[in-house]
Design a protein around this motif. Sequence first.
Motif, mmCIF file in Angstrom:
data_model
loop_
_atom_site.group_PDB
_atom_site.id
_atom_site.type_symbol
_atom_site.label_atom_id
_atom_site.label_comp_id
_atom_site.label_asym_id
_atom_site.label_seq_id
_atom_site.Cartn_x
_atom_site.Cartn_y
_atom_site.Cartn_z
ATOM 1 N N GLN A 1 -17.052 -22.987 17.193
ATOM 2 C CA GLN A 1 -17.641 -24.239 17.675
ATOM 3 C C GLN A 1 -18.893 -24.601 16.891
ATOM 4 O OE1 GLN A 1 -18.078 -23.960 21.962
ATOM 5 N NE2 GLN A 1 -16.008 -23.172 22.140
ATOM 6 N N MET A 2 -19.280 -25.880 17.020
ATOM 7 C CA MET A 2 -20.481 -26.354 16.332
ATOM 8 C C MET A 2 -21.691 -26.076 17.215
ATOM 9 S SD MET A 2 -19.947 -27.678 13.398
ATOM 10 C CE MET A 2 -21.012 -29.053 13.103
ATOM 11 N N PRO A 3 -22.855 -25.765 16.711
ATOM 12 C CA PRO A 3 -23.157 -25.655 15.283
ATOM 13 C C PRO A 3 -22.933 -24.245 14.722
ATOM 14 C CG PRO A 3 -25.187 -25.543 16.519
ATOM 15 C CD PRO A 3 -24.079 -25.601 17.529
ATOM 16 N N ASN A 4 -22.383 -23.338 15.566
ATOM 17 C CA ASN A 4 -22.261 -21.932 15.142
ATOM 18 C C ASN A 4 -21.540 -21.788 13.803
ATOM 19 O OD1 ASN A 4 -23.320 -21.685 17.615
ATOM 20 N ND2 ASN A 4 -21.556 -20.745 18.597
ATOM 21 N N LEU A 5 -20.398 -22.485 13.684
ATOM 22 C CA LEU A 5 -19.594 -22.333 12.476
ATOM 23 C C LEU A 5 -20.368 -22.813 11.238
ATOM 24 C CD1 LEU A 5 -16.781 -21.614 11.349
ATOM 25 C CD2 LEU A 5 -16.138 -23.992 11.672
ATOM 26 N N LYS A 6 -21.029 -23.967 11.406
ATOM 27 C CA LYS A 6 -21.801 -24.524 10.286
ATOM 28 C C LYS A 6 -22.915 -23.561 9.871
ATOM 29 C CE LYS A 6 -22.632 -29.274 9.123
ATOM 30 N NZ LYS A 6 -22.822 -30.605 9.663
ATOM 31 N N LYS B 1 -23.754 -17.781 4.771
ATOM 32 C CA LYS B 1 -22.947 -17.115 3.739
ATOM 33 C C LYS B 1 -22.921 -17.912 2.443
ATOM 34 C CE LYS B 1 -19.749 -14.833 6.918
ATOM 35 N NZ LYS B 1 -18.465 -14.996 7.594
ATOM 36 N N GLY B 2 -23.599 -19.048 2.431
ATOM 37 C CA GLY B 2 -23.612 -19.905 1.239
ATOM 38 C C GLY B 2 -22.300 -20.636 1.045
ATOM 39 N N LEU B 3 -21.569 -20.838 2.142
ATOM 40 C CA LEU B 3 -20.254 -21.483 2.023
ATOM 41 C C LEU B 3 -20.215 -22.839 2.732
ATOM 42 C CD1 LEU B 3 -18.037 -18.354 2.787
ATOM 43 C CD2 LEU B 3 -18.319 -19.455 0.575
ATOM 44 N N LYS B 4 -21.377 -23.392 2.978
ATOM 45 C CA LYS B 4 -21.436 -24.669 3.696
ATOM 46 C C LYS B 4 -20.647 -25.738 2.935
ATOM 47 C CE LYS B 4 -24.675 -28.002 5.476
ATOM 48 N NZ LYS B 4 -26.033 -28.481 5.400
ATOM 49 N N ILE B 5 -19.885 -26.519 3.676
ATOM 50 C CA ILE B 5 -19.048 -27.530 3.017
ATOM 51 C C ILE B 5 -19.841 -28.828 2.877
ATOM 52 C CG2 ILE B 5 -16.941 -28.912 3.234
ATOM 53 C CD1 ILE B 5 -15.773 -26.522 4.814
ATOM 54 N N PHE B 6 -19.957 -29.280 1.651
ATOM 55 C CA PHE B 6 -20.666 -30.530 1.391
ATOM 56 C C PHE B 6 -19.663 -31.673 1.381
ATOM 57 C CE2 PHE B 6 -23.558 -27.412 -0.408
ATOM 58 C CZ PHE B 6 -24.763 -27.841 0.123
ATOM 59 N N LEU B 7 -20.121 -32.802 1.844
ATOM 60 C CA LEU B 7 -19.239 -33.969 1.867
ATOM 61 C C LEU B 7 -19.393 -34.726 0.549
ATOM 62 C CD1 LEU B 7 -17.364 -35.533 3.845
ATOM 63 C CD2 LEU B 7 -19.336 -36.916 4.431
ATOM 64 N N PRO B 8 -18.327 -34.799 -0.252
ATOM 65 C CA PRO B 8 -18.473 -35.541 -1.514
ATOM 66 C C PRO B 8 -18.806 -37.006 -1.246
ATOM 67 C CG PRO B 8 -16.442 -34.261 -1.498
ATOM 68 C CD PRO B 8 -16.987 -34.217 -0.107
ATOM 69 N N LEU B 9 -19.751 -37.509 -1.995
ATOM 70 C CA LEU B 9 -20.212 -38.885 -1.790
ATOM 71 C C LEU B 9 -19.045 -39.865 -1.967
ATOM 72 C CD1 LEU B 9 -22.958 -40.222 -1.206
ATOM 73 C CD2 LEU B 9 -23.236 -40.540 -3.645
ATOM 74 N N LEU C 1 -5.283 -33.752 3.028
ATOM 75 C CA LEU C 1 -5.902 -32.423 3.099
ATOM 76 C C LEU C 1 -7.271 -32.424 2.427
ATOM 77 C CD1 LEU C 1 -3.034 -29.841 2.449
ATOM 78 C CD2 LEU C 1 -4.420 -30.107 4.513
ATOM 79 N N ASN C 2 -7.362 -33.132 1.344
ATOM 80 C CA ASN C 2 -8.632 -33.210 0.613
ATOM 81 C C ASN C 2 -9.734 -33.742 1.505
ATOM 82 O OD1 ASN C 2 -10.479 -33.383 -1.661
ATOM 83 N ND2 ASN C 2 -10.074 -35.583 -1.644
ATOM 84 N N ILE C 3 -9.461 -34.874 2.131
ATOM 85 C CA ILE C 3 -10.496 -35.467 2.996
ATOM 86 C C ILE C 3 -10.669 -34.599 4.251
ATOM 87 C CG2 ILE C 3 -8.987 -37.144 4.194
ATOM 88 C CD1 ILE C 3 -11.325 -39.125 4.031
ATOM 89 N N ALA C 4 -9.567 -33.992 4.716
ATOM 90 C CA ALA C 4 -9.650 -33.193 5.944
ATOM 91 C C ALA C 4 -10.553 -31.977 5.741
ATOM 92 C CB ALA C 4 -8.252 -32.748 6.362
ATOM 93 N N VAL C 5 -10.401 -31.316 4.609
ATOM 94 C CA VAL C 5 -11.206 -30.118 4.376
ATOM 95 C C VAL C 5 -12.686 -30.477 4.302
ATOM 96 C CG1 VAL C 5 -11.762 -28.344 2.651
ATOM 97 C CG2 VAL C 5 -9.386 -28.785 3.268
ATOM 98 N N PHE C 6 -12.977 -31.495 3.540
ATOM 99 C CA PHE C 6 -14.389 -31.825 3.342
ATOM 100 C C PHE C 6 -15.002 -32.520 4.551
ATOM 101 C CE2 PHE C 6 -13.157 -31.297 -1.098
ATOM 102 C CZ PHE C 6 -14.183 -30.457 -1.510
ATOM 103 N N LYS C 7 -14.212 -33.315 5.217
ATOM 104 C CA LYS C 7 -14.813 -34.144 6.256
ATOM 105 C C LYS C 7 -14.531 -33.649 7.672
ATOM 106 C CE LYS C 7 -15.605 -39.014 7.086
ATOM 107 N NZ LYS C 7 -15.495 -40.335 6.544
#
Lengths: 474, 380
Positions: A107-112, A118-126, A82-88
């Motif tokens: 759909q993309m890119p609308n959701l992104k 809204k300032g809720l963009k999901i960042f991918l942890p390095l 779930l951790n990787i699924a949420v972020f990635k």
Amino acid sequence: MLFVTEEYLIFFIIVFLLYWTFPPNFRFTILLLSSLYFYGTWSIPFIFHLILIVAINYYGMELWRIYKKKYIFLIIIIIDILNIAVFKYYYLFFDALGTVLNIPEWQMPNLKDELSLKGLKIFLPLGISFYTFQIMSYSYDIYTGKYDKKHTFREVLLYILFFPQLIAGPIMRSEDLLPQLKNVSAISVPKKEDLYHGFWLIMIGVFKKLIIADSLSNVVAPLHLSSIDQLNSLQIWMLVFTSLMMLYADFSAYSDIAIGCGKFLGFKIPINFKAPFFMYSMSDFWRRWHLTFSMWIRDYIYIPLGGSRVPELRNYLNLIITFFLGGLWHGASYNFIIWGLLVGIILSFESFLFRRGIEEYPKDFFGRIVRIFVSWYFMLTSALFFFVRDFDRALHLLKKMIFFDFEFILPPNASMIFYSFLGVLFFNYIEEYPHHLKRFEKHQFILQMIFFVLLLFMLMEFSAPGKDFFYFQF
Amino acid sequence: MFLLKYRYLLFFPFLIFVVFLIDKIFLIELVRDHFIQPGGMLYYRQRKEQLNLLKKELPNIEKDGKRLIIVLGDSRSLGLGQEIANIIQQKQLEIWNFSGTQAIPAYHYYIAKKILKFAKPDSFYIGISPDAFNRNAGIFASPVLNYGVDEEFIKNYRSLIPDTDYQVYKKTRRYALAGLQFSFRTFIKRLKGTLFQTNIEEVLKKFQIDYSKLSLEEKKMLQVLYSFREENLDFYDYYKSPQRMLLNLTKGAQYAWFGRMNDNELKKETEKLKNLYLNQFVLSQEQLIFLELLLEEIHQNRSKAVVFFPRVNPYLRELYLKIPEIQFIKKRVEELSNQYNYPTVDFNDNNVLNCNDYYDASHLSVSCFPDVLKVLIKIK
């Protein structure tokens, strides 16, 4: 912090000096703090996130050691997934769902875009893909009893955080790294030869990254940007091959520097590449390319699925599932999935032929040439989906590759491609035949100093502006 | 203390430290003068020497009653010089060219201030290219901060220097040899030139000329001509560089760009320029401030000035018209000039200049410069 920057050089020299200056019982703390700092230069909040994931796995498995309940292990694995699924895979998942249910907002890119606003963009942890693999293998090895030594939390934390391999591998197993970390205070001082070797690896890594990979990243730009009509078949073939050279130079550079730095600290980090350009089949390629990854998916996906000890058709399905997941691991895009599926299908096809007596490495010269040619044909046509993210574009390019147009116009910067090819060939040669270098060992010092000076001059002359390592995005 | 017991552990950190220290030698002016790189570094070095040459020459200029004209600008203004004035029979003019390759208003201001401290030129001819205002080109950092100006200038105008340029400049000091833009390729070329020098006697034999019968002057001349053809290690020495000698002789002007590029090539080269840095044009506001400071400085010292836009090939001109930032720059430059009552000339206007010999996509051929100078001297 990039491996090929002055910041990293200063950081590493300081760590190295502190590490060998303080009494041995300080070494662990020095490594842990420096690894936290290393990751923290990218993001401080995500350090806490990483520590949390390690804590869940560690304490969960400690609980499992006491109660031996399967569900404890399953909960841990589900949390990791779930951790990787949420972020990635969050965007990919909703895009697929939105496409099926015809909900454009998902759909993309609308959701992104919407989440960004809204300032809720999901960042991918390095390095999430790498450390997830590592921590999952730790829990799995304890669960299966493959690795049963007890470790403290901070040892497991450092196993994940160990800075030379944290972001882009090599993916180290518990049995590879944890015993070394546990005994770090007793680790012996590297011999002169190890330091020489480590320094060679670091220099070669810098050369591969800054002179070859970063220069080629501009050369392959037409594959992604040019109008498809402007590219002829030969150019597309050459550019896909060049992309593969770029990826090799980039990724093996990272591994070389990681292994080299490990040697300076007295650690053994496994190799990740063994002359992949000398492959003679796709199966062989995966025994040479990103070794720690291919061994990981073999041991933790393919074998648990049944591996090859199942009926033939099931075995092919196992291969396809394994590489489908391998493709998905590389990135949240349909192209990676298609690439993974294609690799699985090609490997299954090869396996089908090998089972029926077709030799993987033909004895006669002509047979070998045909085998190599066919392998590269499948290799590059499938790799196209790895490099070109736009699916429609990749399909158009593939069509042009297959229906060769016989226009023999070379791509721009063909000379750069040629020189890089020579470089890649040379590095593959020394990976394949390391013993051929033995005769130069007695002149090692002089050779190293000459290469060091030449490298400095070459960096001044030819190095492109430093770019992130390709695998950082995974 | 493993480091004391196993001293070899210190070798590699020590090696890097030593290399870092040795590298700092290249910050010393005297050493830099022995590692002169072709292009920007040489031009900007020569400009520093030229300031002293002008200072020495000034009494003679005043004695002869000549009009001292200072040319400022980028490489598109390099062709304006004394020889061009002589060609158009304007021998009362004394033209000193202080243009620099990729120079920008900050550099023009720096040079003008230096000159105005000891001289009162009759006029400044200031060539302004829109490219000088493109932050993406990164030319403020290098060559201007790197080679052109001194540390005092950087300190005084630090607030006008964008941070990215300043960081690049700092890097050129932290890694001094890399900051020199030391070229390994040039080194190999010059080393080859030194090791395998052409035997002039042998070459002359092919033309049935007896070397021994030449006068000393002729021999020297041949040697100099050959040194232009084949670079050698002496070119690293600023004081032995033939390019320095030539620039000193021409008072900073450069007449080598002679010839005409064909239309197809012009088109292609312009496209390259577009892709290189014109695609994403980011306006450097601070250069407009430097331009204002320059005009104010000239005005305060009661000198005249003409601001001109150098002529560029029609394809580049067309491209300029499509970039709104460039149109804004032109307008703003004209406004600033008007503010100080200085005229502006746009050489891209066919009614002003109709010479269409383009040496390359960026530069006019030197054959157009007599006409350029005629226009400039007519302006009161």
